[in-house]
Design an enzyme around this catalytic site. Structure first.
Site, PDB file in Angstrom:
ATOM      1  N   HIS A  51      -4.478  -0.501  -4.793  1.00  0.00           N
ATOM      2  CA  HIS A  51      -5.797  -0.627  -4.343  1.00  0.00           C
ATOM      3  C   HIS A  51      -5.727  -0.552  -5.557  1.00  0.00           C
ATOM      4  CE1 HIS A  51      -5.381  -1.227  -0.016  1.00  0.00           C
ATOM      5  NE2 HIS A  51      -4.557  -0.059   0.120  1.00  0.00           N
TER       6      HIS A  51
ATOM      7  N   SER B 271       0.927  -1.339  -0.155  1.00  0.00           N
ATOM      8  CA  SER B 271      -0.452   0.269  -0.330  1.00  0.00           C
ATOM      9  C   SER B 271       0.708   0.755   0.320  1.00  0.00           C
ATOM     10  CB  SER B 271      -0.873   0.161   1.445  1.00  0.00           C
ATOM     11  OG  SER B 271      -2.044   1.168   0.666  1.00  0.00           O
TER      12      SER B 271
ATOM     13  N   GLU C 270     -13.091   8.597 -10.456  1.00  0.00           N
ATOM     14  CA  GLU C 270     -13.114   9.945 -11.183  1.00  0.00           C
ATOM     15  C   GLU C 270     -12.748   9.914 -12.513  1.00  0.00           C
ATOM     16  OE1 GLU C 270     -15.062  12.547 -11.620  1.00  0.00           O
ATOM     17  OE2 GLU C 270     -15.848  11.785  -8.976  1.00  0.00           O
TER      18      GLU C 270
END
Lengths: 272, 272
Positions: free
Chosen positions: A173, A131, A149
């Site tokens: 992710h 991460s 988006e």
């Protein structure tokens, strides 16, 4: 600049399996020396260093690793204290937890510990991160950007990363948070930079600046912008949506990999 | 097979602005004849046909359109009743609401109304659709698939669409729902099919089978699989993640478009 040829990084897209197969963590252990591995958990990215440190300590110990410690560097002073660094000099692997990648770069960047990480890397010791610990690996890293988006110039904020791998920008992710838009925006800013989006429970094992292979249950999305024909990145108002034509994308699951020199996808092994 | 050269479709990715600029709905009205437009709202996709019909009726009337009616075809029998169809023979535009694209295809597919839609299209009348009304436009449509997941064979279910445009598969709410994985999976099954992912409040205006231009606030993502080198789509267990290399992607905002014959991105107009 990174220069060592034989360094190994394990860059994990977050959410690695900690209960069932633990495929990725097992690979980290294997590369770090198996039962002989000496793993230092770097919890700088998280605001819960003790909990996170303990979780990984238990996980790695349960997997048979004899020496696992948490290296809790929470501020620039700790990062520069020689005592702290001396104690961790002999790990075969540093494992960076998740959290906020800007904590890693702002707390560790330019300190003795940063130099130590580079020494480790040059010596062929394993640097692993999940991460935030994945994002920080590159020269330039994504610190903020809208998920889900349409790509726009403004959806992305970049910062200098820890410089462990050249010529790439890493996002994590990836499919789980709908991040391809922000990776496209990053690549559009300089198409010489390769975008690498890593899914949860998925990792790339980087071998020098030469190639990587994919392990885990998701896919790695590679965004190669070298053949971009049009982009409006310099023309538009910041909130305008991005135009980007002729981007090459590769979707790579386990058993596939990527040649970082030729910039081509490769098959690592056939299905057994 | 579609054959008319001059047909016009307005394919909207859902969530079109209904309060501020109404840019996309204005374009529908303009193409349909401005104040002379006669718009039929087809609410078959939704289970709330009255509410949805009334909403669009009010919207289009407030925009000065003289004739707007809801065509509520909720079952195959209605779809075949000549009376219903006769009444709607003179619309300049059919506007398909959102809902479930499988309702459109299963209720209207193969009925007299389906033929009428094709007649309309051949005559150059406008066929517009949003969300489910966008997905249904193509020969083959996505009816189900995981959002925000790594692409896998099983994340996608396709069904025959209404056949208003050839050679493409359309997905909507695209970046907002992280759907690039499922579009990649659709294209991998037959790379001759062009994947078109349309964001919310964004539309493509299709002119024949020749080209489309983009309008609205998001982007259109075009996935061209003709140059795919490897894919594992036929080899894998259904839940295995997909491999797909060398896919060409274009990110197209307003003022950009796509030549469906040459399969190249085009600039429609410079920023004014």
């Amino acid at each position: 600049m990174t220069d060592a040829k034989d360094f190994k990084l394990v860059i994990i897209g977050g959410g690695e399996d900690k209960k069932a197969d633990k495929k990725i963590l097992k690979e980290v252990v294997k590369l770090a020396g198996g039962k002989e591995a000496r793993i230092g958990i770097v919890t700088t990215a998280t605001k819960l260093p003790e909990e996170v440190g303990q979780e990984y300590e238990k996980l790695f110990k349960d997997m048979g690793v004899s020496e696992v410690n948490t290296i809790n560097i929470g501020g620039r002073k700790t990062s520069d204290i020689h005592g702290t660094i001396d104690k961790i000099m002999d790990y075969s692997c540093l494992f960076f937890s998740g959290g906020d990648q800007l904590r890693i770069s702002s707390i560790i960047g330019g300190t003795d510990f940063h130099n130590l990480i580079h020494d480790y890397r040059r010596e062929g010791r394993i640097i692993a991160g999940t991460s935030a610990g994945a994002s920080m690996m590159s020269q330039i890293m994504i610190v903020e950007g809208d998920d889900e988006e349409a790509p726009a110039r403004c959806t992305i904020k970049l910062a200098p990363g820890m410089g462990l791998i050249d010529g790439v920008v890493i996002d994590q992710h990836f499919n789980q948070r709908g991040r391809i838009g922000r990776l496209f925006a990053a690549v559009a800013q300089n198409p010489s930079i390769l975008g690498i989006g890593i899914d949860e429970d998925t990792a790339i094992v980087v071998e020098g600046n030469e190639k990587f292979s994919v392990i885990g249950n998701g896919v790695v999305t590679v965004v190669d912008g070298r053949h971009i024909e049009y982009t409006n990145i310099t023309e538009q108002y910041p909130d305008d949506p991005l135009a980007l034509t002729n981007v090459t994308v590769h979707i790579l699951p386990e058993r596939y990999g990527y040649n970082l020199i030729d910039k081509t996808a490769i098959i690592i092994s056939e299905k057994h």
